[in-house]
Design a protein around this motif. Structure first.
Motif, PDB file in Angstrom:
ATOM      1  N   ARG A   1       0.844  -1.195   0.000  1.00 59.51           N
ATOM      2  CA  ARG A   1       0.000   0.000   0.000  1.00 59.51           C
ATOM      3  C   ARG A   1       0.875   1.238   0.000  1.00 59.51           C
ATOM      4  N   GLY A   2       0.247   2.369  -0.244  1.00 56.82           N
ATOM      5  CA  GLY A   2       0.972   3.635  -0.280  1.00 56.82           C
ATOM      6  C   GLY A   2       0.864   4.275  -1.647  1.00 56.82           C
ATOM      7  N   GLY A   3       1.255   5.530  -1.702  1.00 56.27           N
ATOM      8  CA  GLY A   3       1.126   6.267  -2.944  1.00 56.27           C
ATOM      9  C   GLY A   3       2.233   7.267  -3.147  1.00 56.27           C
ATOM     10  N   HIS A   4       1.873   8.426  -3.637  1.00 59.43           N
ATOM     11  CA  HIS A   4       2.847   9.429  -4.046  1.00 59.43           C
ATOM     12  C   HIS A   4       3.715   9.935  -2.885  1.00 59.43           C
ATOM     13  N   PHE A   5       3.139  10.092  -1.721  1.00 58.79           N
ATOM     14  CA  PHE A   5       3.887  10.577  -0.558  1.00 58.79           C
ATOM     15  C   PHE A   5       4.316   9.383   0.290  1.00 58.79           C
ATOM     16  N   THR A   6       5.115   8.520  -0.296  1.00 60.81           N
ATOM     17  CA  THR A   6       5.432   7.230   0.314  1.00 60.81           C
ATOM     18  C   THR A   6       6.049   7.333   1.693  1.00 60.81           C
ATOM     19  N   ALA A   7       7.024   8.191   1.869  1.00 67.38           N
ATOM     20  CA  ALA A   7       7.698   8.286   3.158  1.00 67.38           C
ATOM     21  C   ALA A   7       6.760   8.802   4.248  1.00 67.38           C
ATOM     22  N   LEU A   8       5.766   9.577   3.872  1.00 67.39           N
ATOM     23  CA  LEU A   8       4.784  10.056   4.844  1.00 67.39           C
ATOM     24  C   LEU A   8       3.671   9.042   5.076  1.00 67.39           C
ATOM     25  N   GLU A   9       3.261   8.344   4.016  1.00 66.63           N
ATOM     26  CA  GLU A   9       2.131   7.421   4.107  1.00 66.63           C
ATOM     27  C   GLU A   9       2.508   6.089   4.741  1.00 66.63           C
ATOM     28  N   GLN A  10       3.681   5.581   4.404  1.00 68.48           N
ATOM     29  CA  GLN A  10       4.116   4.268   4.876  1.00 68.48           C
ATOM     30  C   GLN A  10       5.561   4.353   5.375  1.00 68.48           C
ATOM     31  N   PRO A  11       5.814   5.150   6.420  1.00 70.75           N
ATOM     32  CA  PRO A  11       7.200   5.377   6.838  1.00 70.75           C
ATOM     33  C   PRO A  11       7.941   4.113   7.269  1.00 70.75           C
ATOM     34  N   GLU A  12       7.252   3.185   7.937  1.00 73.77           N
ATOM     35  CA  GLU A  12       7.933   1.966   8.383  1.00 73.77           C
ATOM     36  C   GLU A  12       8.361   1.109   7.197  1.00 73.77           C
ATOM     37  N   LYS A  13       7.430   0.892   6.254  1.00 74.21           N
ATOM     38  CA  LYS A  13       7.755   0.090   5.064  1.00 74.21           C
ATOM     39  C   LYS A  13       8.854   0.747   4.245  1.00 74.21           C
ATOM     40  N   PHE A  14       8.776   2.060   4.093  1.00 75.56           N
ATOM     41  CA  PHE A  14       9.786   2.798   3.337  1.00 75.56           C
ATOM     42  C   PHE A  14      11.156   2.641   3.994  1.00 75.56           C
ATOM     43  N   ALA A  15      11.231   2.828   5.319  1.00 75.77           N
ATOM     44  CA  ALA A  15      12.499   2.714   6.042  1.00 75.77           C
ATOM     45  C   ALA A  15      13.054   1.295   5.988  1.00 75.77           C
ATOM     46  N   GLU A  16      12.193   0.298   6.143  1.00 77.27           N
ATOM     47  CA  GLU A  16      12.631  -1.104   6.054  1.00 77.27           C
ATOM     48  C   GLU A  16      13.223  -1.403   4.684  1.00 77.27           C
ATOM     49  N   ASN A  17      12.551  -0.922   3.638  1.00 78.65           N
ATOM     50  CA  ASN A  17      13.005  -1.170   2.276  1.00 78.65           C
ATOM     51  C   ASN A  17      14.339  -0.481   2.016  1.00 78.65           C
ATOM     52  N   LEU A  18      14.473   0.745   2.473  1.00 74.81           N
ATOM     53  CA  LEU A  18      15.716   1.489   2.315  1.00 74.81           C
ATOM     54  C   LEU A  18      16.855   0.815   3.063  1.00 74.81           C
ATOM     55  N   SER A  19      16.583   0.367   4.265  1.00 69.76           N
ATOM     56  CA  SER A  19      17.595  -0.334   5.060  1.00 69.76           C
ATOM     57  C   SER A  19      18.041  -1.634   4.378  1.00 69.76           C
ATOM     58  N   GLU A  20      17.088  -2.379   3.835  1.00 66.34           N
ATOM     59  CA  GLU A  20      17.416  -3.622   3.127  1.00 66.34           C
ATOM     60  C   GLU A  20      18.307  -3.332   1.916  1.00 66.34           C
ATOM     61  N   PHE A  21      17.985  -2.285   1.179  1.00 61.80           N
ATOM     62  CA  PHE A  21      18.786  -1.898   0.025  1.00 61.80           C
ATOM     63  C   PHE A  21      20.206  -1.530   0.440  1.00 61.80           C
ATOM     64  N   MET A  22      20.336  -0.754   1.509  1.00 58.53           N
ATOM     65  CA  MET A  22      21.681  -0.357   1.974  1.00 58.53           C
ATOM     66  C   MET A  22      22.498  -1.582   2.400  1.00 58.53           C
ATOM     67  N   ASN A  23      21.846  -2.569   2.997  1.00 56.00           N
ATOM     68  CA  ASN A  23      22.555  -3.789   3.368  1.00 56.00           C
ATOM     69  C   ASN A  23      23.033  -4.558   2.139  1.00 56.00           C
ATOM     70  N   ILE A  24      22.304  -4.473   1.049  1.00 57.93           N
ATOM     71  CA  ILE A  24      22.691  -5.161  -0.181  1.00 57.93           C
ATOM     72  C   ILE A  24      23.922  -4.496  -0.802  1.00 57.93           C
ATOM     73  N   ILE A  25      23.933  -3.183  -0.860  1.00 57.10           N
ATOM     74  CA  ILE A  25      25.014  -2.496  -1.588  1.00 57.10           C
ATOM     75  C   ILE A  25      26.236  -2.199  -0.746  1.00 57.10           C
ATOM     76  N   MET A  26      26.129  -2.321   0.556  1.00 61.30           N
ATOM     77  CA  MET A  26      27.289  -2.007   1.413  1.00 61.30           C
ATOM     78  C   MET A  26      28.167  -3.196   1.642  1.00 61.30           C
TER      79      MET A  26
END
Length: 97
Positions: free
Chosen positions: A72-97
């Motif tokens: 779920r979520g839309g155009h204002f992703t970080a505001l609408e789904q902050p937990e999912k957005f942060a989890e996804n960003l963290s997972e990505f950083m773990n992949i590339i680091m």
């Protein structure tokens, strides 16, 4: 809701609403071809985003190392789904680091 209203008020009061949406109009009919981007890329595809790019276009132009279809979520992703957005960003950083 207050955060979204703050953003909208900022655009309205500074008279920048029209210029902020120009890219949407420009990409309404076609997506421009790009030179190949070489930076590792993650996509979090939110179902109610405004004009999301097709997955095949993204994968043709970016080195996608992670593509996540969010529930779920839309155009204002970080505001609408902050937990999912942060989890996804963290997972990505773990992949590339």
């Amino acid at each position: 809701m207050d955060d979204i209203l703050d953003c909208l008020t900022l655009y309205w009061m500074t008279n920048t609403a029209c210029t902020s949406i120009r890219a949407y109009h420009g990409n309404t009919f076609t997506l421009p071809p790009l030179g190949k981007v070489r930076v590792p890329t993650a996509i979090a595809a939110f179902p109610y985003d405004v004009l999301p790019p097709p997955r095949d276009w993204v994968e043709k132009n970016y080195p996608v190392v992670m593509y996540t279809e969010m529930p779920r979520g839309g155009h204002f992703t970080a505001l609408e789904q902050p937990e999912k957005f942060a989890e996804n960003l963290s997972e990505f950083m773990n992949i590339i680091m």
